[in-house]
Each structure stands twice: as structure tokens, then as C-alpha cells.
Design an enzyme around this catalytic site. Structure first.
Site, PDB file in Angstrom:
ATOM      1  N   CYS A   2       0.831  -1.198   0.000  1.00  0.00           N
ATOM      2  CA  CYS A   2       0.000   0.000   0.000  1.00  0.00           C
ATOM      3  C   CYS A   2       0.870   1.254   0.000  1.00  0.00           C
ATOM      4  O   CYS A   2       1.987   1.256   0.509  1.00  0.00           O
ATOM      5  CB  CYS A   2      -0.952   0.052   1.176  1.00  0.00           C
ATOM      6  SG  CYS A   2      -2.149  -1.281   1.231  1.00  0.00           S
ATOM      7  N   LYS A 604       6.643  -5.139  -1.645  1.00  0.00           N
ATOM      8  CA  LYS A 604       8.045  -4.880  -1.331  1.00  0.00           C
ATOM      9  C   LYS A 604       8.253  -4.692   0.162  1.00  0.00           C
ATOM     10  O   LYS A 604       9.195  -5.213   0.737  1.00  0.00           O
ATOM     11  CB  LYS A 604       8.518  -3.637  -2.088  1.00  0.00           C
ATOM     12  CG  LYS A 604       9.986  -3.274  -1.861  1.00  0.00           C
ATOM     13  CD  LYS A 604      10.901  -4.335  -2.442  1.00  0.00           C
ATOM     14  CE  LYS A 604      12.359  -4.003  -2.230  1.00  0.00           C
ATOM     15  NZ  LYS A 604      13.233  -5.120  -2.609  1.00  0.00           N
TER      16      LYS A 604
END
Length: 609
Positions: A2, A604
């Protein structure tokens, strides 16, 4: 995982928001959206399932005007990926973006439904929008409404809130999920990562746990949960965003694999002096603390956990210090006994990994000697909250599957081993060998990269495979773990890794002609044992791919492919043998046609549990 971007200015902010989202794409997401409000209070919202580029195209078709806005990239937790579930979420004039998880969203949802609110999404975020709307109806300013709403939320979150009736203000709240304010001239910004704001500012305020910020064009006021105003220092960032151009490379991951020699040089710069490791950046009191260390506890997740596993062999064999490595999400939920004079080391590329941060905070309550963060992002939560910190200086890593962050973590850990061996008064040859190996490492990796075409050709053998097994011994076992992780992350091939000595305890049952077995085989004291394990696989018809030291004496055959590696110093062998496994995973993923830089379902930076 996000991404949030917000801006409040006199100029149109839509392009600032979109560029910020582009810079956060590497974190992983499934949908994107933004909302802007003009001076008259007219709000426009756009949301799209898929890439930020699709949102940008929609913004070209439907131009967005307004000086206040918030934007978001979503990685689904509650509710499937869809436009309806994409942020921002709206409750009349209240507009919200949110990272994290609201753990008590279900009872809040039911209470709000009972008050007449209708939900149009499956997300926990919509609860925040309706809750703030409800509190605002009870009276007071937006800040007062947010101060009443926030204590009702349980979980880890970072949220930014906008009221289209009052477009001169943004409200933000941090509880377990990072937010950073960017300071401009007559304009201000907010994001979940400073990278998003580097085109517009270099001055930042990092919000701390429990902070609530009120942001206008000309002011930033920060409060604690009681509403008392608090002061936070602003800093000048020298962080570089150097990943905008892939150059000659097809993917960021490929670029980052090839950047590793220079990344390691950057990690070493200023840290080796007169044949010794120089970690004076730790501060004047660090030696006193480190000289007391009798045990090391390492916490990490994913690839960082694998680097911690490698370093355990180093700390114990080279510095004589007992070391335990634990997955952060396990550590934080069990009762653990703290060893005497134990140093807590946390590893994270981003410095925002939720479980690792929670483990660090728990360690402060448990009586550890101190804490040391090894991280790639200056100013991150992990760095700010640790007693000591060492930067990996790898440069921005965009590919979700970590490469240069892993090898530079190992480089820093090995320097720390050298430092501790000296403080413990051990033989000076230990530090000498480490320094010699590290100085040679960049050129050794450059040599290895010249084998890329050979590895690319081998990758063809994996195009129809559904499983793979990785084997290693000693400090190469965690490298086998890392190789298996890379292959599964980006090629979606199920891969497992085992210590080679465990073959007869189960994995040997998997061996047949359709099971590729990848082995890392440096020329060390365990080589003969490893050769015996390889013969066990060979005798059962397994297809072997052995990355072997050129002096290891292997002879290839129909079912055993030998990829000769240049001889390297034993102390750096784990770092060196990582690179061919990265290349193998990359080329297999290319053949299978997966999204190398943003593999499905992965992010990530994992900023929620």
C-alpha cells in the site's frame, strides 16, 4: 505494501499525487485511486483496478483540478481487488485513504450500520470514513472528530483524512504504519514513504507512534492521542531516488543484480581503514556496549531472515558469540528467555516491516543489552527506534524480490563480525581475512556475472517444471533457502531448500527425473560430505545443477550439470554464491513470462501483519 500520498497547495496537485504513486509502485499493489478538492469544495475521485498508469490515463481523460488531494495504491487485505474496494473511500464529504488493518472493523461496521450508514465496499477503511463522519456530526472541528475517532480503532494503521467542505486542511494519524510529512514553501505534503515526495521537497517530519497531524498549506501541527500538541524535528534528507530508468536492462531486478558490485563498494566506502573495519558511525559509546555482548538475537522476515541465518555461522565461528535467529512474527507472539548481555539485531531493507518493528519494541521491554538495526533506508522507523544503526547503502531497490539489499546486508553483518572479533581480543587474522575478502568481493561478483549466458541457457530446463529442491551445507544452507525463495517469488515454481545432510530424513523421497536439484558447492571443509549427498541424488535419477568452485573436482554427466564458479575466499562465499541463484530465478521467470518486478500477491515492504 500500500502507498499513501497527500498534498495541499495553491497549484493543482493531481500530477504530484500520481508521480508519488509511481514512486511507490515497487511496494506492490492491485488498485489505485485519488481524490482532489478545489477551493470551492468540489471533490473529484478516480479509482482504477490495476496499474497506476491506468489511473493516470483516466486522469488525462477526466482532468482533475484542485489544490488539496490524497491518493493511494492498495494491496488487498479486506475485500478482493476491485474498483469498489480501491481507495479513497468516501462518507459524504469525508474522504479517507488508509494503510494497515483495523482489527475491530466488524463491530464498528455493525454499530455504524445501526446509526444509518450504508457500506458500499468490503474494506475496513470505509469504517474510518463513516466513523469520522459520525464524530464530526457530534460537533467540533475535523481535528476534534479525528481525535475522538482514533481511540476507537484497534490495529496498525496510517491514515490521511480530508473534508471536502474544508479543503484547507488534511488530518493524518499514525499507529503502527509509517507516515512522513514533506515541508514545502506555501505547500505541504504527506506520504507513507519519503521516496514519493522527493520531487517536491527534501525536508521531512517523520510522525511517531500515536501522532495525529493537522496539515495546511502554511502550517503543520502535531498532537498526541490526548490532543496535546507535541514537537517533532524536521530533517533534511539526502536520499536518492536513482531507479527511474532501467537503462539497458529489461527489469529492475536484473538491473539490481548487476548493480551489486557497485552497491557493495558503496557499503564498504568509508568503513575500512588501515586494514581494519571502521564503524565509528555507530557513535562514541558503541564500543563500550558492543564489548559487553555475550549473545546476539537476530530478528527478521523473508530474505532478511536468510541473511541473518548466514550471519549466525559467522558470529559463532569467527567472533565466538552465540547467536540465535528468529522470524520476527514468531518472536513477538511467544514468551522468550533473554540471554545475559544479549544484543538485539534487526534486519530490514525498508525499516518499516511491521513484525520486525513490533519485535524491536518488545525487546525494549524484555531487557536486552541494546538494539542495532541494519537497514537500507535512513530515517525509517527501525533506524529511529534502535539504539544503534548501520546503513547498507545499497541504493533504492525497486524489484519486490530483494537482491542487492540481501548482499549488502551480508556485507554489513560481516563487517560487524570483524568489529566484534577485534573487541573480543581474538586473533587479528580473523579481521584481516574478512577485510581482504570484502575488498575482493565486488570484482569476484563481476567475474561471476560473466556467466550469465550459461545460466540463461540452463533456465530452459525449468520451463516445464513445477517443483525444485535446493541444497547446501554449513553457511551455504541459508543461501539455498534464499535461492528457493527467489525462484518461488518470481517464477511461481514451488521450491524448497534443505541442509544437504537432511536428504535421507525425507526429501530424498521427492527425487525423480522431474525434480531439478540445485546445489551450491564451494571448495570448503564440507565439500566431501556434500559430494556424498549429490551422489545420493544422482543414483536416484535426479537432475542436478551444481554451482561449484572450479577447484572442487566435479565432473558433469547427463543428469549432472556443473556450472563452474571462480574460486573465492571462504569467508565471502555465501555472498558470492547468492548471485548465480538470483540469475537462475530471473531467467526462469523470464521464460515463464511472470511479472518479475511485481510478482503476484507480493509487496516490497510488508507494513501489516
Amino acid at each position: 505494501m500500500c502507498g499513501i500520498v497527500g498534498a495541499i497547495a495553491q497549484r493543482d496537485v493531481a500530477e504530484i499525487l500520481l508521480e508519488g504513486l509511481r514512486r511507490l509502485e515497487y511496494r506492490g499493489y492491485d488498485s489505485a485511486g485519488l481524490a482532489v478538492v478545489d477551493a470551492e469544495g468540489h471533490m473529484t475521485r478516480l479509482r482504477r483496478l490495476g496499474k497506476v498508469q491506468m489511473l493516470a490515463q483516466a486522469a488525462e481523460e477526466h482532468p482533475l483540478h484542485g489544490g488539496t488531494g490524497i491518493a493511494h495504491t492498495r494491496w488487498a487485505t479486506h475485500g478482493e481487488p476491485s474498483e469498489a474496494n480501491a481507495h479513497p473511500h468516501v462518507s459524504e464529504h469525508i474522504v479517507v485513504v488508509h494503510n494497515g488493518i483495523i482489527e475491530n472493523h466488524e463491530p464498528l461496521r455493525e454499530a455504524l450500520k445501526a446509526r444509518g450508514y450504508t457500506f458500499v465496499s468490503e474494506t475496513d477503511t470505509e469504517v474510518i470514513a463513516h466513523l469520522v463522519n459520525w464524530e464530526l456530526k457530534q460537533g467540533g472541528t475535523l481535528r476534534e472528530a479525528v481525535l475522538r475517532a482514533i481511540p476507537q480503532l484497534r490495529g496498525a494503521y496510517g491514515t490521511v483524512i480530508m473534508d471536502s467542505r474544508h479543503p484547507d486542511t488534511l488530518l493524518a494519524a499514525r499507529s503502527g504504519s509509517p507516515l512522513v510529512i514533506g515541508l514545502g514553501m506555501g505547500e505541504n505534503f504527506i506520504a507513507s514513504d519519503q521516496l514519493a515526495l522527493l520531487p517536491v521537497t527534501r525536508r521531512f517530519i517523520f510522525l511517531e507512534e500515536g501522532d495525529i497531524a493537522e496539515i495546511t498549506r502554511r502550517s503543520v501541527n502535531i498532537f498526541d492521542k490526548t490532543g496535546a500538541e507535541v514537537k517533532r524535528q524536521d530533517i533534511e534528507s539526502n536520499l536518492q531516488y536513482d531507479a527511474g530508468d532501467k537503462g539497458i536492462y529489461r527489469h529492475y531486478m536484473q538491473k539490481e543484480i548487476y548493480e551489486q558490485p557497485n552497491a557493495i563498494k558503496n557499503t564498504l566506502t568509508g568503513r575500512i581503514s588501515h586494514g581494519q573495519v571502521d564503524l565509528s558511525e555507530l557513535g562514541p559509546n558503541a564500543d563500550e556496549l558492543l564489548s559487553k555482548v555475550e549473545h546476539i538475537q537476530i530478528l527478521a522476515c523473508g530474505t532478511s531472515y536468510n541473511s541473518g541465518m548466514v550471519s549466525r555461522y559467522w558470529f559463532e565461528s569467527l567472533a565466538g558469540i552465540p547467536c540465535d535467529v528468529e522470524i520476527a512474527s514468531e518472536f513477538r507472539y511467544r514468551k522468550s528467555a533473554v540471554r545475559r548481555n544479549s544484543l538485539m539485531i534487526t534486519l530490514s531493507q525498508s525499516g518499516e516491516t511491521a513484525d520486525t518493528l513490533a519485535g524491536l519494541r518488545l525487546s525494549k521491554e524484555l531487557g536486552y543489552l541494546g538494539s542495532l538495526a541494519i537497514c537500507n533506508v535512513p530515517g525509517s522507523s527501525l533506524v529511529r527506534e534502535s539504539d544503534l544503526a548501520l546503513m547498507t547503502n545499497a541504493g533504492t531497490e525497486i524489484g519486490v524480490a530483494s537482491t542487492k539489499a540481501f548482499t549488502t546486508q551480508l556485507t554489513v553483518l560481516l563487517m560487524l563480525v570483524a568489529k566484534l572479533s577485534r573487541l573480543k581480543g581474538l586473533d587479528a587474522s580473523i579481521e584481516h581475512d574478512i577485510v581482504h575478502g570484502l575488498q575482493a568481493l565486488p570484482s569476484r561478483i563481476e567475474q561471476m556475472l560473466s556467466q550469465d549466458k550459461r545460466i540463461e541457457a540452463l533456465a530452459e530446463d525449468f520451463s516445464d517444471k513445477h517443483h525444485a529442491l535446493f541444497l547446501g551445507r554449513g553457511d551455504q544452507y541459508p543461501i539455498a533457502l534464499e535461492g528457493a525463495l527467489k525462484l518461488k517469488e518470481i517464477s511461481y515454481i514451488h521450491a524448497e531448500a534443505y541442509a544437504a545432510g537432511e536428504l535421507k530424513h525425507g526429501p530424498l523421497a521427492l527425487i525423480d527425473a522431474d525434480m531439478p536439484v540445485i546445489v551450491v558447492a564451494p571448495n570448503n571443509e564440507l565439500l566431501e560430505k556434500l559430494k556424498s549427498n549429490i551422489e545420493e541424488v544422482r543414483a536416484r535419477g535426479g537432475q542436478l545443477y551444481v554451482f561449484a568452485d572450479q577447484d572442487a573436482g566435479f565432473v558433469g554427466s547427463d543428469n549432472m550439470h556443473i556450472i563452474e564458479m571462480p574460486h573465492v575466499e571462504e569467508v565471502i562465499a555465501p555472498i558470492f554464491y547468492t548471485v548465480p541463484l538470483q540469475l537462475l530465478a530471473y531467467h526462469v521467470a523470464l521464460i515463464k513470462g511472470t511479472d518479475v518486478d511485481q510478482p503476484r500477491n507480493l509487496a516490497k515492504s510488508v507494513t501489516v501483519e
